[in-house]
Scaffold this motif. Structure first.
Motif, PDB file in Angstrom:
ATOM      1  N   TRP A  14       0.779  -1.224   0.000  1.00 29.58           N
ATOM      2  CA  TRP A  14       0.000   0.000   0.000  1.00 29.58           C
ATOM      3  C   TRP A  14       0.824   1.295   0.000  1.00 29.58           C
ATOM      4  O   TRP A  14       0.625   2.175  -0.840  1.00 29.58           O
ATOM      5  N   LEU A  17       2.236   2.659  -3.222  1.00 33.58           N
ATOM      6  CA  LEU A  17       1.324   3.123  -4.252  1.00 33.58           C
ATOM      7  C   LEU A  17       0.786   4.517  -3.980  1.00 33.58           C
ATOM      8  O   LEU A  17       0.107   5.108  -4.838  1.00 33.58           O
ATOM      9  N   PHE A  20       1.284   7.394  -6.507  1.00 36.27           N
ATOM     10  CA  PHE A  20       0.765   7.272  -7.862  1.00 36.27           C
ATOM     11  C   PHE A  20      -0.698   7.715  -7.910  1.00 36.27           C
ATOM     12  O   PHE A  20      -1.408   7.634  -6.913  1.00 36.27           O
ATOM     13  N   ASP A  22      -4.726   7.425  -9.195  1.00 33.07           N
ATOM     14  CA  ASP A  22      -5.614   6.270  -9.274  1.00 33.07           C
ATOM     15  C   ASP A  22      -5.650   5.637 -10.661  1.00 33.07           C
ATOM     16  O   ASP A  22      -5.983   4.458 -10.796  1.00 33.07           O
ATOM     17  N   ASP A  24      -3.054   5.291 -12.637  1.00 31.87           N
ATOM     18  CA  ASP A  24      -1.770   4.704 -13.000  1.00 31.87           C
ATOM     19  C   ASP A  24      -1.942   3.201 -13.248  1.00 31.87           C
ATOM     20  O   ASP A  24      -2.648   2.515 -12.499  1.00 31.87           O
ATOM     21  N   VAL A  27      -1.343   0.976 -10.184  1.00 27.21           N
ATOM     22  CA  VAL A  27      -2.417   1.062  -9.190  1.00 27.21           C
ATOM     23  C   VAL A  27      -3.636   0.286  -9.662  1.00 27.21           C
ATOM     24  O   VAL A  27      -4.293  -0.416  -8.882  1.00 27.21           O
ATOM     25  N   ARG A  28      -3.936   0.396 -10.947  1.00 22.10           N
ATOM     26  CA  ARG A  28      -5.103  -0.319 -11.476  1.00 22.10           C
ATOM     27  C   ARG A  28      -4.904  -1.831 -11.422  1.00 22.10           C
ATOM     28  O   ARG A  28      -5.851  -2.576 -11.163  1.00 22.10           O
ATOM     29  N   ALA A  31      -5.536  -2.727  -7.873  1.00 22.87           N
ATOM     30  CA  ALA A  31      -6.965  -2.662  -7.587  1.00 22.87           C
ATOM     31  C   ALA A  31      -7.708  -3.862  -8.151  1.00 22.87           C
ATOM     32  O   ALA A  31      -8.702  -4.310  -7.587  1.00 22.87           O
ATOM     33  N   VAL A  53      -7.275   1.444  -2.368  1.00 20.08           N
ATOM     34  CA  VAL A  53      -6.874   2.017  -3.654  1.00 20.08           C
ATOM     35  C   VAL A  53      -7.857   1.514  -4.701  1.00 20.08           C
ATOM     36  O   VAL A  53      -7.758   0.391  -5.172  1.00 20.08           O
TER      37      VAL A  53
END
Length: 277
Positions: A14, A17, A20, A22, A24, A27-28, A31, A53
């Motif tokens: 966590w 991240l 960065f 949301d 990025d 990050v995706r 997620a 995130v």
């Protein structure tokens, strides 16, 4: 136990991240893993008062297929740590011998080596290889780094206890800590008024033995014996156990998880907290 480990992994990832946005890609991808997490893990993360995130459902992304384990292992072959390279070759010898042979044709020029790595390259197996297999099958060893695992092999003394044989007795000095590899052990303690010692607890495979007296530096308050069947334990001197704790954060964390599970079991046995109000 698995939920705790998953939560810990998410919490470790966590902070990295946070820098960065949301949208990025990294990050995706992170997620996209959240919908796959058990509900208990998600609730534990939310209780930390941190927004996930991207909450599950906010966005979607198709995860790429996981890489072949052999490819992932071989990416570590040129790691500067010779224990990591030793680990890679040892695993490949067992799961993909033809790929292990290919690694032996890729010398680690300019990188550190070790006597154990040179021996394995020459076809001589890791000392106590069967013990390494056992360690990987118990919770305390499953998450350890290669360096910590091989340190346990080098410093641990495997001992077989016959049924009813004591590992240590009341009043002994806390000069060893052990890990149960096979069988079962039982904890006995007297009531202080001369009655025969009573069974207080049973130790399961993978659990540490004698660590409480080690940390408190107090003579043993209980006796630990093998159960109805022979038991195999991996025994560490106090100094080697101290080195393991200082060398490996994974080992320390795994030990803490084991102690927490024992504490939860104790709470379950003594009843709800309202009894003591």
């Amino acid at each position: 136990m698995i939920d705790r480990r998953l939560t810990s992994l998410f919490v470790i990832i966590w902070p990295g991240l946070a820098h960065f946005s949301d949208d990025d890609p990294l990050v995706r991808r992170f997620a996209a893993l959240l919908p796959l997490a058990p509900p208990l893990v998600l609730s534990q993360l939310r209780r930390r008062e941190q927004r996930l995130v991207m909450e599950p459902g906010e966005g979607s992304i198709n995860l790429e297929p996981l890489p072949d384990p052999s490819d992932a292992l071989e990416a570590l072959w040129r790691d500067p740590d010779p224990d990591t390279a030793l680990w890679v070759l040892w695993v490949q010898d067992r799961r993909a011998p033809e790929r292990a042979a290919a690694l032996r044709r890729q010398p680690r020029v300019g990188l550190p080596d070790s006597p154990a790595l040179r021996q394995l390259l020459a076809g001589v197996d890791v000392p106590h290889s069967d013990r390494l297999t056992q360690l990987l099958q118990v919770p305390l060893g499953a998450d350890l780094s290669p360096a910590a695992l091989f340190s346990m092999l080098r410093w641990g003394d495997q001992r077989r206890l016959e049924p009813g044989e004591a590992l240590f007795s009341v009043g002994d000095q806390p000069d060893i800590v052990a890990i149960l590899l096979e069988g079962s052990c039982e904890v006995y303690r007297d009531d202080g008024v001369g009655n025969p010692m009573a069974l207080m607890a049973q130790i399961r495979v993978g659990e540490p033995i004698g660590e409480v007296a080690f940390f408190t530096d107090h003579p043993r308050r209980a006796e630990v014996r093998a159960g109805a069947e022979p038991a195999t334990v991996l025994v560490f001197t106090a100094s080697h156990f101290e080195e393991l704790l200082s060398q490996s954060t994974e080992f320390s964390r795994s030990l803490l998880e084991q102690l927490s599970v024992r504490l939860e079991d104790l709470y379950a046995k003594v009843g709800p907290a309202s009894v003591y109000r």
